[in-house]
Design an enzyme around this catalytic site. Sequence first.
Site, short mmCIF file in Angstrom:
data_model
loop_
_atom_site.label_atom_id
_atom_site.label_comp_id
_atom_site.label_asym_id
_atom_site.label_seq_id
_atom_site.Cartn_x
_atom_site.Cartn_y
_atom_site.Cartn_z
N LEU A 1 0.85 -1.18 0.06
CA LEU A 1 -0.24 0.27 -0.44
C LEU A 1 1.10 1.32 -0.11
CD1 LEU A 1 -2.63 -1.36 3.01
CD2 LEU A 1 -2.78 -1.20 0.49
N CYS B 1 8.30 3.31 5.50
CA CYS B 1 8.91 2.16 4.32
C CYS B 1 9.91 2.46 4.27
CB CYS B 1 7.73 1.73 3.31
SG CYS B 1 5.54 1.36 4.27
N LYS C 1 13.24 2.47 6.39
CA LYS C 1 13.24 1.62 7.21
C LYS C 1 14.16 0.12 6.75
CE LYS C 1 9.22 0.23 8.62
NZ LYS C 1 8.96 -0.99 8.46
N PHE D 1 7.93 5.73 -11.04
CA PHE D 1 9.60 6.25 -10.22
C PHE D 1 10.67 6.40 -10.56
CE2 PHE D 1 8.20 4.56 -5.32
CZ PHE D 1 6.89 4.88 -5.53
C1 UDX Z 1 6.05 3.20 -0.43
C2 UDX Z 1 5.56 2.08 -1.73
O1 UDX Z 1 5.72 2.15 -2.58
C3 UDX Z 1 4.46 1.08 -1.21
O2 UDX Z 1 4.50 -0.76 -2.03
C4 UDX Z 1 5.15 0.37 0.29
O3 UDX Z 1 4.05 -0.99 0.72
C5 UDX Z 1 5.42 1.32 1.26
O4 UDX Z 1 6.38 2.19 0.98
P1 UDX Z 1 4.70 5.05 -0.04
O5 UDX Z 1 5.96 5.25 1.13
O6 UDX Z 1 3.47 5.12 1.08
O7 UDX Z 1 5.03 3.75 -0.46
O8 UDX Z 1 5.01 6.39 -0.55
P2 UDX Z 1 6.15 6.13 -2.28
O9 UDX Z 1 4.43 6.51 -3.23
O10 UDX Z 1 6.04 4.67 -2.56
O11 UDX Z 1 7.00 7.77 -2.17
C6 UDX Z 1 7.82 6.58 -1.26
C7 UDX Z 1 8.81 7.88 -1.77
O12 UDX Z 1 9.83 8.00 -2.85
C8 UDX Z 1 8.15 9.40 -1.48
O13 UDX Z 1 8.86 10.74 -0.33
C9 UDX Z 1 7.96 10.25 -2.98
O14 UDX Z 1 8.41 11.28 -2.76
C10 UDX Z 1 9.43 9.39 -3.51
N1 UDX Z 1 9.21 9.01 -3.99
C11 UDX Z 1 8.35 8.26 -5.31
C12 UDX Z 1 10.09 9.87 -5.00
O15 UDX Z 1 11.35 10.30 -5.17
N2 UDX Z 1 10.33 9.88 -6.90
C13 UDX Z 1 9.47 8.79 -7.00
O16 UDX Z 1 8.82 8.64 -8.93
C14 UDX Z 1 8.11 8.00 -6.89
#
Ligand code: UDX
Length: 443
Positions: A158, A265, A268, A254
């Site tokens: 999630l 997440c 950690k 991503f």
């Molecule tokens: C993440 C995983 O996506 C999810 O599958 C897992 O279960 C929990 O951890 P989350 O941490 O809620 O989810 O957010 P996510 O949308 O993955 O972004 C994580 C971080 O990466 C954020 O700080 C976001 O700003 C950053 N990010 C994301 C980038 O810097 N660049 C990107 O292209 C995508």
Amino acid sequence: MNICIIGTGYVGLVTGACFADLGNRVFCVDSDRKKIDSLKRGVVPIYEPGLEEMVRGNMKKGRLSFSTNIKESVKKSTIIFICVGTPSAESGEPDLTALEAVAREIAKSMNSYKLIVEKSTVPVETGEWVKRTIDTLFASGAKKREGGFDVASNPEFLREGSAIKDFKHPDRIVIGTGSEKAKKILLELYKPLKAPIVVTDIKSAEIIKHASNSFLSMKISFINAISVVCDKTGADIKKVARGMGMDKRIGTSFLEAGIGFGGSCFPKDLDAFIHIADRLGYNFSLLREVKKINSEQKNVLIHKISQLVWNIAGKTIGVFGLSFKPDTDDIRNSPPIDIIRMLFARGAKIRAYDPKAAQKSRDTLARLCPGKKKEIVYCKDAYDAAKGCDCLVVLTDWNEFKELDFAKLKKLLKNPAIVDGRNIYDPEMMKKMGFTYIGIGRR
Ligand code: UDX
């Protein structure tokens, strides 16, 4: 089915509400009485789009209830999802004490067959430990074995801000177990979602989670490293990412360069996986480099601010965004919070605005930087945050920052300078409107 959810944090609460929404009877348990009292009133203590309505709706239908009593809730349930936190200890190892304590509580509460499911992100072999812990309790005669039990892994994928959508429309559901009975129960439980299901052994399922998050983190650090090359060569990271992502083997998601990843997440899980590998005798140097690049990205941003304001000391910086990503109030491991602390250390004053995370940020920064309370103003909107600033910095890509009246913004700023830490603006347009603009890896 009757389901018990132990731990009503981001994962447990979304999982419990969504299972209830699918027609199951869900008993949510947490040791935090304040949190449970709030949930019993239908007040959800976290911001997640659509969650409060879903919780209230299912409470009204009698499918969702909250309690601090594990024993009672376990007795009423067949499937027990463990959703307690597995925070990083000082060493970076995941702290599984809460998980072990819950496993013991479950064992003591068993009155019939139970399927115990690890939903929390746990190191490989945790499932074995859960089984061994419960078996030992039975073997010691401390508890009569009634109906037996199975253990399974069912990691969550999630994302905060889209957690309900991700639950209802997952790319895949992962079930790890060696028990045919457990497999049947979980296939039945997830049937309504009509999603692809991967059934593996429990260790593979535990590794799928850590490997997935580590890969996603690696992808972000990779594109951030490429953005540094773009900065040095005058190439444009958005164009590079677009050209890369059209290759289906790479994919476009991503690949957004920015100020680095945060949240509860990725940081950690990276630490945990590095320590798990160390314990297994493998130096996961690739992931150590992912961490290093991520941390370095904050210095890249500070340097860009210096390029616009020269000395940061004494300057007022307008900050757009405090949460670690848009559509959440979560500031755990949030890069904007780290960057504000770095700006404080350089003598900057801050005017900050975030649509949802201001209160949590205020509490956290007051605790972390007690001597800087007077150096930060929490503003009511983006324009208020811009008032009299020497420079604006975009740190979280909230949609509302993309639709601003830039002529008004320019008048409010002492100096029309913007560091776009999330590349949400078009450099040419910003220059045409008279802003000095710096992005991340933008021409
Ligand atoms: C993440 C995983 O996506 C999810 O599958 C897992 O279960 C929990 O951890 P989350 O941490 O809620 O989810 O957010 P996510 O949308 O993955 O972004 C994580 C971080 O990466 C954020 O700080 C976001 O700003 C950053 N990010 C994301 C980038 O810097 N660049 C990107 O292209 C995508």
